[in-house]
Design an enzyme around this catalytic site. Structure first.
Site, PDB file in Angstrom:
ATOM      1  N   GLY A  12      -4.212  31.811  43.442  1.00 48.99           N
ATOM      2  CA  GLY A  12      -2.929  32.121  44.092  1.00 48.99           C
ATOM      3  C   GLY A  12      -1.700  31.997  43.225  1.00 48.99           C
ATOM      4  CB  SER A  13      -1.026  31.823  39.595  1.00 46.26           C
ATOM      5  OG  SER A  13      -1.580  33.000  39.069  1.00 46.26           O
ATOM      6  CG  ASN A  14      -0.267  37.350  40.341  1.00 49.87           C
ATOM      7  OD1 ASN A  14       0.692  37.839  39.760  1.00 49.87           O
ATOM      8  ND2 ASN A  14      -1.448  37.193  39.775  1.00 49.87           N
ATOM      9  CG  MET A  97     -11.851  38.171  43.757  1.00 44.91           C
ATOM     10  SD  MET A  97     -11.248  39.161  42.369  1.00 44.91           S
ATOM     11  CE  MET A  97     -12.779  39.335  41.443  1.00 44.91           C
ATOM     12  CG  ASN A 119      -4.711  45.341  43.161  1.00 44.19           C
ATOM     13  OD1 ASN A 119      -4.752  44.125  43.401  1.00 44.19           O
ATOM     14  ND2 ASN A 119      -5.560  45.912  42.322  1.00 44.19           N
ATOM     15  CG  HIS A 121      -6.596  46.026  37.202  1.00 42.62           C
ATOM     16  ND1 HIS A 121      -7.762  45.594  37.806  1.00 42.62           N
ATOM     17  CD2 HIS A 121      -6.928  46.360  35.935  1.00 42.62           C
ATOM     18  CE1 HIS A 121      -8.753  45.679  36.939  1.00 42.62           C
ATOM     19  NE2 HIS A 121      -8.274  46.136  35.788  1.00 42.62           N
TER      20      HIS A 121
HETATM   21  C1  GRF Z   1      -4.869  38.063  38.442  1.00 42.53           C
HETATM   22  O1  GRF Z   1      -5.212  38.140  37.082  1.00 42.53           O
HETATM   23  C2  GRF Z   1      -4.716  39.438  39.040  1.00 42.53           C
HETATM   24  O2  GRF Z   1      -4.218  40.384  38.149  1.00 42.53           O
HETATM   25  C3  GRF Z   1      -6.138  39.795  39.413  1.00 42.53           C
HETATM   26  O3  GRF Z   1      -6.706  38.592  39.872  1.00 42.53           O
HETATM   27  C4  GRF Z   1      -6.022  37.492  39.290  1.00 42.53           C
HETATM   28  C5  GRF Z   1      -5.523  36.639  40.420  1.00 42.53           C
HETATM   29  O4  GRF Z   1      -4.958  35.444  39.948  1.00 42.53           O
HETATM   30  N1  GRF Z   1      -6.183  40.885  40.354  1.00 42.53           N
HETATM   31  P1  GRF Z   1      -4.171  34.485  40.943  1.00 42.53           P
HETATM   32  O5  GRF Z   1      -5.108  34.135  42.078  1.00 42.53           O
HETATM   33  O6  GRF Z   1      -2.965  35.235  41.436  1.00 42.53           O
HETATM   34  O7  GRF Z   1      -3.809  33.299  40.125  1.00 42.53           O
END
Ligand code: GRF
Length: 217
Positions: A12-14, A97, A119, A121
């Site tokens: 969940g860092s994004n 995922m 999304n 990527h």
């Molecule tokens: C990120 O690298 C994103 O680009 C990919 O999955 C990863 C998710 O990371 N789709 P996080 O859970 O947001 O840390």
């Protein structure tokens, strides 16, 4: 005000980067929920910590006897049920995922022709689609890689590209190092892109072969 729902499977860092951009007043939207197919995902803990409702919607055990497609569709019905109640402007995928079916994706298509599904990527698409894209790039030996924010279409990692950022990996000595650099890039690219995307005033042009390019207005 615009609202978004985040769909994620992992740490969940994004999600957190988007949340923090909203908190800093850089992004004018509200995250009304975080939904995960993984009940133990870090993203749900993060959401709870910052006061955003977390929803775990795993694939129910009784679905295991179904075929792969039936299982996906039945699970997506559960997701749609929850998302419909929240009625977000955009569904924001951040490390989700599971492969989404065309049926699910079509539910988010708007009158202007694109899907309100976005999304991020971890590569410069169309290079390195699929899983573990930073590792793919490192193993291939490319000198630069990057991250891509794109609208979602049924073919995996193929929808209209909104934004990309490149970084050099020439000095990286491991997949982990590439990922670390990449995540820093993602954390500024995603909120920055959502800022103009959510205004929905962007232009999109059809190119040869039916490909669509999306650019801020
Ligand atoms: C990120 O690298 C994103 O680009 C990919 O999955 C990863 C998710 O990371 N789709 P996080 O859970 O947001 O840390």
């Amino acid at each position: 005000m615009s609202t978004i729902v985040v769909l994620a499977s992992g740490r969940g860092s994004n999600f957190l980067a988007i949340h923090q951009a909203i908190q800093r007043g850089e992004l004018n939207t509200e995250i009304t929920a975080v939904i995960s197919d993984q009940p133990n995902a870090g993203v749900l803990t993060q959401a709870k910590k910052v006061g955003i409702p977390p929803f775990a919607i795993p694939i129910p055990l009784q679905y295991e006897r179904l075929s792969l497609l039936e299982k996906r569709q039945a699970h997506e019905e559960l997701l749609l049920h929850q998302i419909k109640k929240l009625n977000p402007q955009f569904l924001v995928l951040a490390g989700y995922m599971k492969i989404l079916t065309a049926h699910f994706i079509e539910k988010f298509r708007c009158d202007r022709g694109y899907t309100r599904l976005v999304n991020i990527h971890p590569s410069l698409l169309p290079a390195f689609p699929g899983i573990r894209a930073y590792a793919q790039a490192y193993r291939y030996g490319v000198k630069v890689t990057g991250a891509t924010v794109h609208l979602v279409e049924a073919k995996i990692d193929s929808g209209p590209i909104c934004a990309q950022e490149v970084f050099s990996i020439e000095n990286c000595r491991s997949e982990e190092e590439v990922e670390q650099l990449g995540l820093t890039v993602e954390h500024r690219l995603y909120p920055r892109t959502l800022k103009w995307l959510l205004k929905e005033k962007f232009k999109f042009e059809t190119r040869a072969g039916g490909r669509i390019s999306v650019c801020p207005n």
